[in-house]
Design a protein around this motif. Structure first.
Motif, short mmCIF file in Angstrom:
data_model
loop_
_atom_site.label_atom_id
_atom_site.label_comp_id
_atom_site.label_asym_id
_atom_site.label_seq_id
_atom_site.Cartn_x
_atom_site.Cartn_y
_atom_site.Cartn_z
N ALA A 239 0.85 -1.19 0.00
CA ALA A 239 0.00 0.00 0.00
C ALA A 239 0.88 1.24 0.00
O ALA A 239 1.87 1.33 0.75
CB ALA A 239 -0.91 0.01 1.22
N GLY A 240 0.54 2.18 -0.85
CA GLY A 240 1.29 3.42 -0.91
C GLY A 240 0.86 4.40 0.17
O GLY A 240 0.00 4.11 1.00
N PRO A 241 1.44 5.59 0.19
CA PRO A 241 1.06 6.60 1.18
C PRO A 241 -0.31 7.19 0.88
O PRO A 241 -0.85 7.04 -0.23
CB PRO A 241 2.16 7.66 1.02
N LYS A 242 -0.89 7.85 1.85
CA LYS A 242 -2.15 8.54 1.64
C LYS A 242 -1.99 9.65 0.61
O LYS A 242 -0.90 10.22 0.47
CB LYS A 242 -2.65 9.14 2.96
N ILE A 243 -3.07 9.94 -0.10
CA ILE A 243 -3.02 10.99 -1.11
C ILE A 243 -2.56 12.32 -0.52
O ILE A 243 -1.76 13.03 -1.14
CB ILE A 243 -4.40 11.14 -1.79
N ILE A 244 -3.02 12.66 0.67
CA ILE A 244 -2.61 13.93 1.26
C ILE A 244 -1.11 13.95 1.51
O ILE A 244 -0.47 15.01 1.43
CB ILE A 244 -3.39 14.23 2.56
N ASP A 245 -0.52 12.78 1.79
CA ASP A 245 0.93 12.72 1.99
C ASP A 245 1.68 12.85 0.66
O ASP A 245 2.78 13.40 0.62
CB ASP A 245 1.32 11.42 2.69
N VAL A 246 1.07 12.34 -0.41
CA VAL A 246 1.66 12.54 -1.74
C VAL A 246 1.61 14.01 -2.12
O VAL A 246 2.58 14.57 -2.65
CB VAL A 246 0.94 11.68 -2.80
N VAL A 247 0.47 14.66 -1.83
CA VAL A 247 0.35 16.10 -2.09
C VAL A 247 1.40 16.86 -1.30
O VAL A 247 2.06 17.77 -1.83
CB VAL A 247 -1.07 16.59 -1.74
N GLY A 248 1.59 16.47 -0.04
CA GLY A 248 2.58 17.13 0.80
C GLY A 248 4.01 16.89 0.34
O GLY A 248 4.90 17.71 0.59
N ALA A 249 4.24 15.76 -0.34
CA ALA A 249 5.57 15.48 -0.90
C ALA A 249 5.76 16.16 -2.25
O ALA A 249 6.90 16.35 -2.69
CB ALA A 249 5.77 13.97 -1.05
N CYS A 250 4.68 16.53 -2.89
CA CYS A 250 4.73 17.14 -4.22
C CYS A 250 4.94 18.65 -4.17
O CYS A 250 5.82 19.19 -4.83
CB CYS A 250 3.45 16.81 -4.99
N LEU A 251 4.11 19.34 -3.38
CA LEU A 251 4.03 20.80 -3.50
C LEU A 251 5.24 21.56 -2.95
O LEU A 251 5.79 22.40 -3.67
CB LEU A 251 2.74 21.30 -2.86
N PRO A 252 5.70 21.31 -1.71
CA PRO A 252 6.82 22.12 -1.22
C PRO A 252 8.09 22.02 -2.07
O PRO A 252 8.69 23.05 -2.40
CB PRO A 252 7.03 21.60 0.20
N PRO A 253 8.53 20.81 -2.49
CA PRO A 253 9.72 20.74 -3.34
C PRO A 253 9.41 20.89 -4.83
O PRO A 253 10.31 20.88 -5.65
CB PRO A 253 10.29 19.36 -3.05
N SER A 254 8.12 20.95 -5.19
CA SER A 254 7.66 21.08 -6.57
C SER A 254 8.09 19.88 -7.42
O SER A 254 8.77 20.01 -8.43
CB SER A 254 8.20 22.38 -7.20
N ASP A 255 7.63 18.70 -7.02
CA ASP A 255 8.00 17.46 -7.69
C ASP A 255 7.09 17.20 -8.90
O ASP A 255 5.90 16.94 -8.75
CB ASP A 255 7.89 16.30 -6.70
N ASN A 256 7.67 17.28 -10.09
CA ASN A 256 6.88 17.12 -11.33
C ASN A 256 6.28 15.73 -11.46
O ASN A 256 5.13 15.57 -11.87
CB ASN A 256 7.75 17.40 -12.55
N GLN A 257 7.05 14.70 -11.15
CA GLN A 257 6.56 13.33 -11.31
C GLN A 257 5.33 13.09 -10.43
O GLN A 257 4.34 12.52 -10.90
CB GLN A 257 7.66 12.34 -10.94
N LEU A 258 5.38 13.53 -9.20
CA LEU A 258 4.23 13.34 -8.32
C LEU A 258 3.02 14.11 -8.83
O LEU A 258 1.88 13.64 -8.73
CB LEU A 258 4.58 13.76 -6.90
#
Length: 410
Positions: A239-258
């Motif tokens: 099981a992967g991380p929760k969607i909100i955790d993916v959002v939190g990993a995406c926005l601050p560092p600006s991760d394009n893949q996520l």
């Protein structure tokens, strides 16, 4: 009194935007209250490239469609003649997790891996060729490994791939002055000069041309696409991380893949994406923005989820509309917490001392900054600042945007 303060601030915003450094540029700016009522605007309806402010659209879409607690899954079946994998989309699946799965199931790596994945559009169709070798432009697919990337290091004077080479080779080459390596993802070749590996260090982070094939190579001999999986329960589920955790990993560092993964995951909730996954995802994101959020259809054109494409456009008023809508949803606190904060992430060296949460955006001749700023009396202001085609340096353009946010906080 409030009207007087707003009038004075409006004058401040105008003076800041009249900086000669922005002469000849497109400056689209909106400052609004928490409900989206516009207090100041300049070129608010002008179409501009948003760069990574596009991630606000794709991330809010995924959060709305999936909810904050949804998790993607990767399912494994060990069969006598093959290994079967089904991926619903786990954007943060890692090399170590796949190796652990292989070891737990005692998989025979001589057997093929039959893969069913819910989407695999690959590269964005309008991404530029020069971006493709880089981690930030890795192809998109549901079954992924390490966000579609791997690293090349210099160790003891020799090249070393981490965590795997995935079939990549290093070839000696004479390159232009100032360039020590050049990577061709299509031939999986790193061209390197003698100077590339003179000291121990990470040399570069590269994109995998086929992340699903790379992930499958950790489990078996070759990948075979399939539409069928065994009817019995999986032998293992990651099981992967929760969607909100993916959002939190995406926005601050600006991760394009996520961001691209979140676009696909959000769109997939409405049904299969089909052969042209990006076209389907664009339509579903646009429908969300116009029908749910209430953005004027003339204010947005979606091409990808990260803002890497130069074919996206938005208006500043559309971004403000989205931020105001998001701040009135049940997930508002989680949404704000997932954004970049002043002094952290892509804002690590910016806006210190100002209570700001939001998103930066940087691309050739694009500087964007949108989000929420707290005023000195505790009110929330929403800002969207997008500069295109400026003649000054990116640092100078960012500095002007920061001055607007500072003025909005007074």
């Amino acid at each position: 009194m409030l009207a007087l303060l707003v009038a004075l601030q409006t004058q401040d915003f105008g003076r800041i935007l009249d900086d000669p450094k922005l002469d000849g540029s497109i400056a689209a700016v909106v400052v609004a209250d928490r409900d989206g009522k516009i207090l100041f605007e300049r070129n608010s309806r002008t179409h501009v490239m948003p760069a990574s402010n596009m991630k606000l659209l794709s991330n809010s879409f995924a959060l709305y469609q999936l909810g904050p607690d949804r998790k993607g899954e990767t399912r494994f079946w060990k069969e006598p003649t093959r290994t079967v994998v089904e991926s619903t989309g786990d954007p943060m699946l890692t090399h170590d997790q796949l190796v652990e799965a292989r070891n737990r199931l005692r998989l025979d790596r001589r057997l093929p891996v039959y893969l069913h994945e819910e989407y695999a559009p690959g590269w964005g169709e309008n991404w530029e060729y020069g971006d493709l070798p880089n981690k930030y432009a890795a192809p998109v697919c549901a079954f992924n490994v390490d966000r579609g990337s791997f690293e090349i290091w210099s160790q003891g004077g020799k090249p070393q791939f981490r965590p795997e080479a995935y079939g990549t080779r290093v070839v000696p080459a004479a390159l232009p002055k100032g360039t020590t390596t050049r990577y061709d993802p299509f031939t999986r070749t790193v061209y390197a000069t003698n100077a590339a590996f003179t000291k121990d260090q990470r040399v570069d982070t590269l994109s995998l041309p086929h992340p699903d094939e790379a992930a499958a190579s950790l489990l078996g001999s070759r990948m075979v696409p399939t539409d069928e999986v065994p009817r019995r329960a999986p032998d293992l589920v990651i099981a992967g991380p929760k969607i909100i955790d993916v959002v939190g990993a995406c926005l601050p560092p600006s991760d394009n893949q996520l961001a691209e993964q979140l676009l696909m995951l959000g769109a997939r909730t409405e049904g299969p994406l089909g052969l042209d996954a990006y076209a389907t995802a664009r339509t579903r994101l646009t429908n969300f923005l116009t029908r749910i959020v209430g953005i004027d259809p003339a204010d947005v054109k979606v091409d990808d989820g990260s803002g890497l494409s130069r074919h996206n456009y938005v208006t500043a008023r559309a971004i403000v509309k989205l931020l105001a809508w998001s701040d009135h949803q049940p997930t508002a606190l989680q949404w704000r917490a997932a954004l970049a904060h002043a002094g952290k992430g892509t804002l690590a060296s910016r806006l210190k001392g100002i209570e700001f949460t939001g998103k930066t955006g940087s691309l050739d001749l694009v500087a964007a900054l949108s989000g929420y700023v707290q005023t000195r009396n505790g009110e929330t202001r929403i800002v969207s600042i997008i500069f295109n085609q400026f003649g000054c340096s990116p640092a100078e353009a960012r500095g002007i945007a920061d001055r607007i946010v500072a003025a909005a906080s007074d």
